[in-house]
Structure formats: structure tokens, C-alpha cells
Design a protein around this motif. Structure first.
Motif, mmCIF file in Angstrom:
data_model
loop_
_atom_site.group_PDB
_atom_site.id
_atom_site.type_symbol
_atom_site.label_atom_id
_atom_site.label_comp_id
_atom_site.label_asym_id
_atom_site.label_seq_id
_atom_site.Cartn_x
_atom_site.Cartn_y
_atom_site.Cartn_z
ATOM 1 N N SER A 27 -33.916 38.024 21.841
ATOM 2 C CA SER A 27 -35.179 38.753 21.901
ATOM 3 C C SER A 27 -35.006 40.267 21.907
ATOM 4 C CB SER A 27 -35.975 38.327 23.138
ATOM 5 O OG SER A 27 -35.357 38.864 24.286
ATOM 6 N N SER A 28 -33.858 40.769 22.396
ATOM 7 C CA SER A 28 -33.805 42.223 22.506
ATOM 8 C C SER A 28 -33.348 42.845 21.195
ATOM 9 C CB SER A 28 -32.873 42.635 23.639
ATOM 10 O OG SER A 28 -31.634 42.037 23.453
ATOM 11 N N GLY A 29 -33.830 44.044 20.938
ATOM 12 C CA GLY A 29 -33.493 44.725 19.696
ATOM 13 C C GLY A 29 -32.375 45.733 19.874
ATOM 14 N N ASN A 30 -32.017 45.987 21.117
ATOM 15 C CA ASN A 30 -30.977 46.967 21.378
ATOM 16 C C ASN A 30 -29.601 46.311 21.295
ATOM 17 O OD1 ASN A 30 -29.060 48.437 23.247
ATOM 18 N ND2 ASN A 30 -30.743 49.887 23.133
#
Lengths: 156, 507, 146, 235
Positions: A27-30
């Protein structure tokens, strides 16, 4: 199914932890947060393996009867390194009286931990390089830059 | 097999371990060699030895034998063992032979694409990658598969990222590959954990025996199979899990792309076969369901959608990468039939596709080497600018389409036969339809190259500038091999049958 | 690098102790928890601590990057080499028993000792290499951005 | 017995809290530190599960090395992670749910936690306990299995860590100077696209434009290199 979940709540928690880690990766974009997620996911899998190898009432798989590491256990039990030569092969059965946890999952996970940190190091090195050439470590920004490049065929 | 006499007795037993350990150790040495030329020669010698050894092992198994090598001298369930049988020796030979050809090709290619100081460690990483792939194919221990899967993966991530000196997108592609690859490997490990919970052992043959005793086992084994399938599916770029592949193939250095495209997914597919058919067994309902419906369904989806996506790419490397996704679909279709003929066809295509894609990516690498070309529109006039390379590309492309007298035709013929025997007429239709799609994406490149004039720079038409001999030789070896297989396919089909025999499958 | 007097003094005391602990973990691994991998990490930590206190350049003078590169390779070669020796003695790869044919268990001891040393060398060197690689990179952000 | 269970439950609760906090937080520094905490708490739980060697390694690697590496990378990259819109979190949530429920479905058939008669704790694993004393003569069974019975896995592990070191060396360079060299075709560049190898935002010491300009040129034997765009490659 639900009663089983409560009976084996160790496994239940471990599965929830795995799901959480996996969710962070997806889910995270980082890019760094993704790697943290991966690390949490892998650590949770380690917990699964070690839980498999646990024996209730067992001890760490270090043979206490054979050799005293600190000197406390040096009782009637033979000191293995000294007595080994005299004891005929097959004569010594130390494991029967003490219950040990299963050592095999421990060995597997030791290997897996190393593999995990190796992957992490490469992932972080890639992240640093990506930051240098793209100016960002957010997946959205990187995809946007690449997409623009694919459309226009030139940079900037 | 008279040739076996020349293969020393020692190697028949120890060869399996030698083929993995030698590149591992020499890879470590390569990394500190002071000169790139020395590193290249070391690499060449090592992969040559591996190829010869692998060929010897292939002959041993063609004689119908299988060898179990006990690492550390411990008997199998207690220690790790290497297993050589009819299923893995062709793949071992494929990997080492492709490593040999790519190394030859690397002499000019790596010089153009990798920083001078990094070439020796680059070859070191390459050797370790080769050893990792060989290790995961040759091992008979399920956890050892994971270790060598990671050995190969970690070096592959780095090798892909080395493309960054040509195109920064290599970094993003390598990162994506790393994340998905690690998730795949972790899924595999989860599956293994469940399997261990159910059987208490890690040796693949032993797990297989235990599962037979349990008649497929409980839901724990079922879930284990699911996780192993998804984990390996990520590695072999099974259709919806292929997101890492186009970027990695398109932006890696040419040298790496060729090796990856012709070996990495093949090794993963081999593992999928090994786990689905020998560790688990198609006699278990859940395995048969997954193999029949999931593999076939996803295989067909990959064939159609992968080919369609290949058509819409502006970059020739991406076109071929998506084509690889489609080709994995063909293999899965064959495997999904689960019959002896289907498995043979899938396995034959595994080998043929490695040859074909190797040749095509060799040619693409040469185009970049001379003119910096990767985009489709820049292909104009390549037929005149690099006739020999373009010739190889054309013949490889025809083979990919499946024109008679090429290896691709043999694959498709085998697949169609197997489908008809299984009673799956529709599969033949899908194969035909995707072949037409292949004509479009390959034909477009070939037509641009031959029927458009070369570009002009400063009013001068770009002159002919053929690829160096060291690039042409491995390229044309593969093209010649593809045509040889097309004319006389006995050797490959025999290998496929040998593999199908080990796998069993439904009758 | 003149400030942090306390840190400098304490770390000068600590670093030898950390290194010694690493070797304790290494050679006590047969009897208690520990082994080459843990010891390698601890040994690398000692050097990393030195680098943090006295600066990366000082650390690179003490342990040059070229040593680290060679150490990585030597570690793997020591491990693999043990296997190759057992090969040359006519047994399977890594079957340490053949080292002392009369007492296979002694051979096991020597073998384990050798490979654990290999792991120690490889792990410590790699950890240092990774630290050097990250530490030498120039950050684009300055400290004030924190 | 009871205190062990209490300890286990406490550690598990901490793990869950830390994991959920990692999901929610945006400050990378906090996330990285929590990852270290997660590893350390896991290590504590490993001790409670009798895996002392694993605990030692996890504490040294997960809580130590990993955290240091992540901090170093963060220093070179960024401090904050951007929030991801809710719409983009549904897909991952579904994937994770499917994987999770598959595992939950298996729980019913799993052997009970800590069962000494489970298949895993009966077969190969316990053989090691019985035979190490005779065959290897060292008390720490984990070391015996790691270095001898499954020594080949550990060899693979040493190679993995070597490959990681080699990889970082190739990507970053030991002196922090990797990644500036540019690849060039060994002839005339014909391309309708400029190779996007350079930084998007040029570094101060970099030549400004064009981005495909090489920092240093490799040795060439053949035709002189001219780097330029063609008129689009079409005729």
C-alpha cells in the motif's frame, strides 16, 4: 474455524503480523517504507517458523548434559569433549531425559535472516540511486516521470 | 551412449556439485580481479567447464539413470542432497550453455555498457547469478531451493540495475523486481513452512512420500501449495504476476537481458513443475484443480493479453519482454494439460523459447551496441545498416511466430497435438490466434527494418556498420540451433519425453 | 572532530571490548548461542562505532576499503575452500569427517571451525563494505533540513 | 507456565501495536525506528520460543544493522513519506485479506502450538538432537546443523551476503562515486529519444545539458563517436 483460531492464537497473531507487513509493502508509495514493510513481513514469517519448532516445556537446543558452558551443569553428566573418546558410538543418549525445542526451524531462520538483510541492503542502495536520478523516492512521482518520458521521448 | 565413456567417473557423481560450486567460488574471485580481461577469461573458462559438465550429466540421465549427491556426506532427509534426473539435466545444460554464449557476447557488449572499473565485479555477480540458477535447479532440498533462489535473485537485481548507465529506468525496474521477487520468495518460504508443519521434512522426495502417505494431506498442505504456486508464479512471471518483467528486460544491460530472458523464468518454471508434479502430485484433487484450471486459464490469458500488449509497445525490448510473458503462457498451457504429451510440449517449448528469445535479444543488444537503438521507429533501414544481425533477428522472429522449419513451429505443433489428444480444440484456436498476434508485433519490426530507408544524419545516409564478430557468433549459433531443431526435433522432444516421464502427470 | 571528548574516551575503551566480545561469540558458538554470523556483525559494529566517533576517513585509514573487498572474497573462499579440501580428500563437498579419517567427529570440529571463520570474515567485511558505501555517498539534503 | 503465557501475550501485543503504528505513520524516521523496535521485540519472543541463536541474530541484524542501514539510506533520500489515497489502498487490502484468510483457513488443521508430537517436531528436527552428540560432539545443536548437516545452506548464505556486498559496491561504490559513467553506443547514435540516464535535476557539479553527455568516454577503437539526435529516424 473460529474456535481453532482461538486455540492456536499464537499462529493467529503471527498471521495478522504477516498480513500487516505485506499490506505496508503493497500500500505504501514510499520506497523506504516499502522496504520496512518487507522487513516486517519477513520477520513475521520468521516468527511462524520458530513457532512451529517450539515444544511446550522444551529447552533451547543446546545439549545441557553434554557440556557445561558456564560450569553450573557440570554434574554427574559426562563432559562430552573429554569423555567422547571412551563412550562407544551409539551408547550416549542424552536427549531422552530432557525435552528440547526443534533446532531445524532455527537453522532455517538464521539463514533467512541473512538473506533478508542482504535484500534490504540492495533495496536501500537502489533507493539511494533512485533518489539521485529521479529526485524522489515516491513511487507516484517516479512513475509520472517515466510515463512522461515514454510519451514525449525526451527528458525534462 | 558411447560419449559417456569420455566423461570421468568422478564427474558423474560430483559433477552436479561442481557445476554450482565452481562458479560460486570463481565469482567471488572475479570480484577482486584487477583486470576486466582477466575476469572475462575466468568467466569464460568457468562457464565452459559448467557446460561440459552439464552435458555429461545430460548424457548420464539420457541413459535413464538418476544420481543423488549427498552434500557433506549426510543421508538425504538429514542433509542436503542434489538430485540429477531427466527433469533437470536439460535445464542445467540450457543454463550453462546460455551462460557460455552470453559470456562470449559480453566481451564487446559489457565494454560498451558497464563502467570500466566495475566490469570485473560485474562478471563476478554474473557468475554468482549463474550458480544460483544452477543451484536451484539441481537441488533436491526444498529450503536449499530458497537459498539459491535468493543467490540468483540478489545478483540479478544488481545486474539489472547496472543498466542505469544507459537508462535510469533500470533502477526503478530493479527496485520493482526486488520488491516483487522478495515477496515471491517469502511466499515460497511461507508455503514451505506450512509444508514442514505437515510433513516434518525438507527433502523434496521425502515430502512427496509423506504427502502420498497422507493422500494429499490436510488444508495445511493445500495452503502450502497455494503459497508455493504464487511465490514461484511471481518468479516465472505467470500472467497477473508479471509486472516486474518488462521493465527488467527492457532496461537491463543487453548482456543481462539475454541471460535473464533465456534462463531465469525457465528455472522458475522447472521448479513449478517439480513442486506441482513430484513433491505434490496431480492425483491430489486440489493440485489437479489448480493445474488444470489456474495454469491453463492464466496461460491462455497470458498468451492473448501478453501478445496484445506486445503490439502496443514503442520500445522493441519491451515488445519482446511482453512476448516473453505470452510465451510463458504457452508453456503453462502445456503444463496445464497435465498429460504426458502436454508436459512434453510444455517442456519442449521451455527449451525452444530459450533458444529463440536468446537469439532475438542478442540481436537487439547488437542494435544498441552500434546505433543506440531500442525504439521501434528507429528500426528504419536496419536491414541495410546491419544485414547479418537483422538477418538473425528475422529468422529468430519467424521462429517465434512459429513458421515451419523453425523451433517455434515444433513447439506449437507439439502443443496443438497434445491439446487435441486432451480434447481441447479451443486451445488450438488460441494458439493460432496468438500466432497471428505474434506476426503483427514481429512483422512490424521486420518490415520497418527492411522497407524503410536508413535515416540521414547531417545530410548523409547512415552507413553500414555490422556488429562485431563476437556478437554475431553466439547470435547465429542460436539461430542455427533454432533451424536445426525445426528440421530435426528428435533431441529436444526426447528431452521433453524424458522430463514428462519423471513428472508422470495424468494418463 | 575535536568535540565529544567523553564519546571519544569511552569509545576507545569500548571498541576493543566489542571486538573481544565478537571473538568470544565466534569461538563459543559451539557451546552456547552465537557463531560466525553474529560475531561478524559485532566485529563490524566495532569499526562502525569507530567511524561514527572519529569520522569515516579515519576508519578508512584503519581498515582500507580494498582490504574489505578482499576480506569479502576471502570469507567465501575460506568456506568454499574447506569444501574443496574435503573434495580433494576424496569425499563429498563439505563432508568434514574426512579431514581426520580416524575420528570423524574431530574432523567435524575442524570443519565447523573453518567455515565459521569464513562466515565471520565474509559477514564482517560485507557489513563494513555496505557501511562504507552508504557513508561515502554525499547527501543532497543538508542537516538543517531535519 | 502462566508467566510464560503472559510474557508471550505481552510481546505479541507489542508486536501488533508496533506493526499497526508502522502502517499509520508518515515520518520515515519514526517508521525506521519502529522497525528496529519490531525486530527487538521479535528477538525477545524468539528467546521465549527457545530460539536463542535466532534471537541473538535478529537482535544484531534486525534491530542493529538493518536500522543503521535504513537510517543511512534515509539520510541520503527523504524524511517523510507521502500519504497514499484511500482509493489506492483497496487493492492491496484485498490481496492481503485473501492471503490472510487462506492461512486462517489452515489453522484448524494445524498441530497445536508447542505440540511435541507434531510431524515437525517428531522427524528430522529431533533426529538432529539425538545424533549430534554422537556424530558432531558439540552441545549447540543449532551450530551443528547450521555448519555441518545443512552446511551447504550456510555456504549459500555466505554467498548471498557476499552478493549483497558486491551489489552495494557496484551500485554505490566504496568511495561514493559510482553511477556517473554513461554508456555509449560504439558507433553513431540514432535515436528518436534521448537516453534518460542522467539526473532529472542536475547536480551542481554536473554538466547542464544534454543529459546523455558522458562523464568519461570508454576507449574506442572504431569510428569517432558523435552523439546527436537524428531527425526522428523516419524518412
Amino acid at each position: 474455524m473460529f474456535s481453532a483460531i482461538f486455540e492456536n492464537f499464537h499462529y493467529t497473531i503471527v498471521i495478522i503480523l504477516m498480513m500487516t507487513g505485506l499490506y505496508v509493502v503493497f500500500s505504501s508509495g514510499n520506497l523506504i517504507k516499502k522496504l520496512v514493510g518487507l522487513s516486517v513481513f519477513q520477520t513475521s514469517v520468521f516468527l511462524l517458523y520458530i513457532s512451529i519448532g517450539k515444544v511446550r516445556g522444551g529447552q533451547p537446543p543446546i545439549l545441557v548434559d553434554d557440556h557445561s558452558s558456564g560450569g553450573e551443569h557440570a554434574s554427574a553428566a559426562t563432559n562430552l569433549l573429554a569423555g567422547a573418546a571412551e563412550v562407544p558410538a551409539g551408547g550416549a543418549h542424552h536427549a531422552s531425559d530432557v525435552l528440547y525445542s526443534n533446532p531445524l526451524p532455527h537453522v532455517l531462520i538464521l539463514t533467512a535472516i541473512v538473506v533478508g538483510v542482504a535484500t534490504l541492503a540492495i533495496g536501500l542502495a537502489l533507493t539511494v540511486r533512485i533518489r539521485e536520478v529521479y529526485g524522489s523516492i515516491e513511487e507516484d512521482v517516479i512513475n509520472e516521470i517515466d510515463y512522461r518520458y515514454n510519451l514525449e521521448g525526451t527528458d525534462s | 551412449m558411447g560419449m559417456l565413456e569420455f566423461f570421468p567417473e568422478w564427474l558423474q557423481y560430483h559433477g552436479a556439485a561442481l557445476a554450482v560450486v565452481l562458479p560460486l567460488l570463481m565469482g567471488a574471485i572475479c570480484a577482486i580481479l584487477p583486470s576486466e580481461r582477466l575476469a572475462w577469461i575466468t568467466t569464460l573458462i568457468v562457464v565452459s567447464i559448467c557446460t561440459v559438465t552439464a552435458f555429461g550429466l545430460l548424457l548420464v540421465t539420457f541413459g535413464g539413470e538418476s544420481v543423488i549427491y549427498k552434500m557433506g556426506g549426510w543421508d538425504p532427509p538429514k542433509g542436503i542432497s542434489y538430485v540429477i534426473d531427466g527433469l533437470n539435466t536439460p535445464v542445467i545444460f540450457l543454463i550453462s550453455a546460455m551462460a557460455l554464449l552470453t559470456t562470449l557476447y559480453g566481451l564487446p557488449s559489457v565494454v560498451a555498457e558497464v563502467e570500466p572499473k566495475k566490469r570485473a565485479p560485474f562478471y563476478g555477480a554474473f557468475l554468482i547469478g549463474v550458480a544460483g540458477l544452477l543451484g536451484m535447479v539441481v537441488t533436491g532440498d526444498a529450503f536449499n531451493v530458497f537459498v539459491f533462489l535468493e543467490v540468483s535473485s540478489i545478483s540479478t537485481y544488481v545486474l539489472v540495475a547496472m543498466g542505469a548507465s544507459r537508462d535510469r529506468r533500470a533502477l526503478a525496474a530493479a527496485y520493482r523486481y526486488l520488491i516483487l521477487g522478495s515477496i515471491g520468495a517469502t511466499f515460497f518460504v511461507i508455503g514451505l513452512g506450512f509444508l514442514y508443519m505437515e510433513t516434518g521434512t525438507l527433502n523434496m522426495a521425502d515430502i512427496g512420500r509423506k504427502l502420498q502417505e497422507l493422500e494429499g494431506g490436510s488444508r495445511v498442505a493445500m495452503v502450502a501449495f497455494g503459497f508455493i504456486t504464487v511465490g514461484l508464479g511471481l518468479k516465472l512471471a505467470m500472467f497477473p504476476l508479471h509486472m516486474w518483467l518488462p521493465g527488467a528486460y527492457a532496461h537491463a544491460p543487453s548482456f543481462v537481458t539475454v541471460f535473464l530472458a533465456s534462463t531465469a523464468t525457465k528455472a522458475a518454471l522447472y521448479l513449478m513443475l517439480r513442486f506441482s508434479f513430484t513433491v505434490f502430485d496431480v492425483s491430489f484433487d486440489y493440485v489437479l484443480t489448480v493445474v488444470t484450471y489456474l495454469f491453463t486459464g492464466l496461460g491462455c490469458a497470458a498468451m492473448v493479453l501478453g501478445s496484445l500488449q506486445a503490439i502496443f509497445q514503442t520500445d522493441a525490448r519491451r515488445t519482446l519482454a511482453y512476448s516473453s510473458v505470452a510465451q510463458v503462457g504457452y508453456m503453462l498451457l502445456g503444463v496445464g494439460m497435465a498429460t504426458s504429451l502436454g508436459l512434453t510440449a510444455g517442456y519442449v517449448h521451455l527449451l525452444n523459447h530459450a533458444v529463440i528469445k536468446g537469439a532475438l535479444f542478442f540481436a537487439l543488444g547488437a542494435f544498441w551496441y552500434r546505433y543506440g537503438i531500442t525504439r521501434t521507429e528507429d528500426f528504419a533501414g536496419l536491414g541495410k545498416m546491419m544485414p547479418w544481425t537483422m538477418g538473425a533477428f528475422t529468422l529468430g522472429g519467424l521462429s517465434l511466430i512459429g513458421v515451419p522449419l523453425t523451433a517455434g513451429f515444433i513447439s506449437k505443433l507439439q502443443l496443438a497435438e497434445a491439446a487435441l489428444q486432451r480434447g481441447w480444440g479451443w486451445a488450438v484456436f488460441v494458439i493460432m490466434a496468438t500466432s497471428i498476434l505474434a506476426i503483427i508485433y514481429i512483422g512490424r519490426l521486420i518490415l520497418t527494418a527492411y522497407f524503410q530507408a536508413p535515416p540521414e544524419i547531417d545530410g548523409e545516409v547512415v552507413k553500414r556498420n555490422e556488429a562485431p564478430l563476437m556478437m554475431l557468433i553466439p547470435m547465429w549459433i542460436l539461430v542455427a540451433l533454432s533451424i536445426t531443431i525445426g528440421v530435426n526435433s528428435d533431441f529436444v522432444v526426447q528431452a521433453g519425453q524424458m522430463a514428462a516421464e519423471v513428472l508422470g502427470g495424468i494418463s | 572532530m575535536t568535540p565529544h571528548v567523553i564519546l571519544r574516551v569511552v569509545s576507545k575503551l569500548l571498541i576493543p571490548l566489542i571486538a573481544m566480545f565478537a571473538f568470544y561469540v565466534q569461538f563459543h558458538g559451539d557451546y552456547g548461542p552465537g557463531g560466525g554470523f553474529q560475531a561478524g556483525v559485532i566485529l563490524a559494529a566495532a569499526v562502525i562505532l569507530y567511524a561514527l566517533i572519529f569520522g569515516l576517513d579515519e576508519a578508512k585509514k584503519a581498515i582500507p576499503p580494498s582490504w574489505v573487498r578482499i576480506g569479502m572474497t576471502l570469507g567465501v573462499l575460506l568456506y568454499g575452500g574447506t569444501g574443496v579440501v574435503t573434495w580433494l580428500l576424496g569425499s563429498e563437498f563439505l563432508s568434514y569427517g574426512v579431514l581426520t579419517p580416524d575420528h570423524p567427529s574431530h574432523g567435524q570440529h575442524y570443519g565447523i571451525l573453518a567455515v565459521e571463520l569464513g562466515v565471520l570474515l565474509a559477514v564482517a567485511s560485507v557489513m563494513l563494505a555496505i557501511f562504507y558505501a552508504f557513508g561515502s555517498r554525499q547527501p543532497e539534503l543538508s542537516d538543517e533540513d531535519w | 507456565m502462566v508467566p510464560t503465557i503472559l510474557l508471550d501475550v505481552g510481546l505479541m501485543a507489542m508486536l501488533v501495536v508496533v506493526a499497526f503504528a508502522i502502517v499509520r505513520l508518515k515520518s520515515l524516521f519514526a517508521i525506521v525506528m519502529l522497525q528496529g523496535v519490531y525486530s527487538l521485540v521479535s528477538a525477545a519472543w524468539f528467546v521465549s520460543l527457545d530460539a536463542v541463536d535466532v534471537a541473538f541474530t535478529e537482535a544484531a541484524v534486525g534491530a542493529g544493522v538493518s536500522t543503521v542501514l535504513m537510517l543511512a539510506a534515509m539520510l541520503l533520500a527523504d524524511r517523510e513519506s507521502r500519504p497514499v489515497p484511500i482509493s489506492r489502498q483497496i487493492g492491496p487490502l484485498i490481496i492481503v485479506m485473501v492471503a490472510g484468510f487462506a492461512m486462517f483457513a489452515a489453522i484448524g488443521d494445524m498441530p497445536a502450538f508447542g505440540d511435541p508430537h507434531s510431524p515437525a517436531n517428531q522427524y528430522v528436527g529431533m533426529n538432529y538432537i539425538d545424533q549430534t552428540a554422537e556424530e558432531i560432539h558439540i552441545p549447540n545443536v543449532v551450530t551443528a546443523v547450521l555448519a555441518s548437516y545443512r552446511g551447504y545452506d550456510t555456504f549459500g548464505e555466505a554467498v548471498v551476503i557476499f552478493a549483497a556486498g558486491l551489489g552495494v559496491l557496484l551500485l554505490l561504490g566504496l568511495n561514493g562515486n559510482a553511477g556517473k559513467w554513461r554508456a555509449q553506443p560504439n558507433g553513431i547514435r540514432i535515436s528518436s529519444a534521448s537516453a534518460p540516464a542522467a539526473r532529472k535535476r542536475p547536480m551542481p557539479e554536473d554538466a547542464p545539458k544534454p543529459p546523455s553527455k558522458p562523464k568519461s568516454t570508454p576507449k574506442r577503437k572504431s569510428s569517432p563517436k558523435t552523439t546527436r539526435k537524428s531527425t526522428g529516424g523516419k524518412s
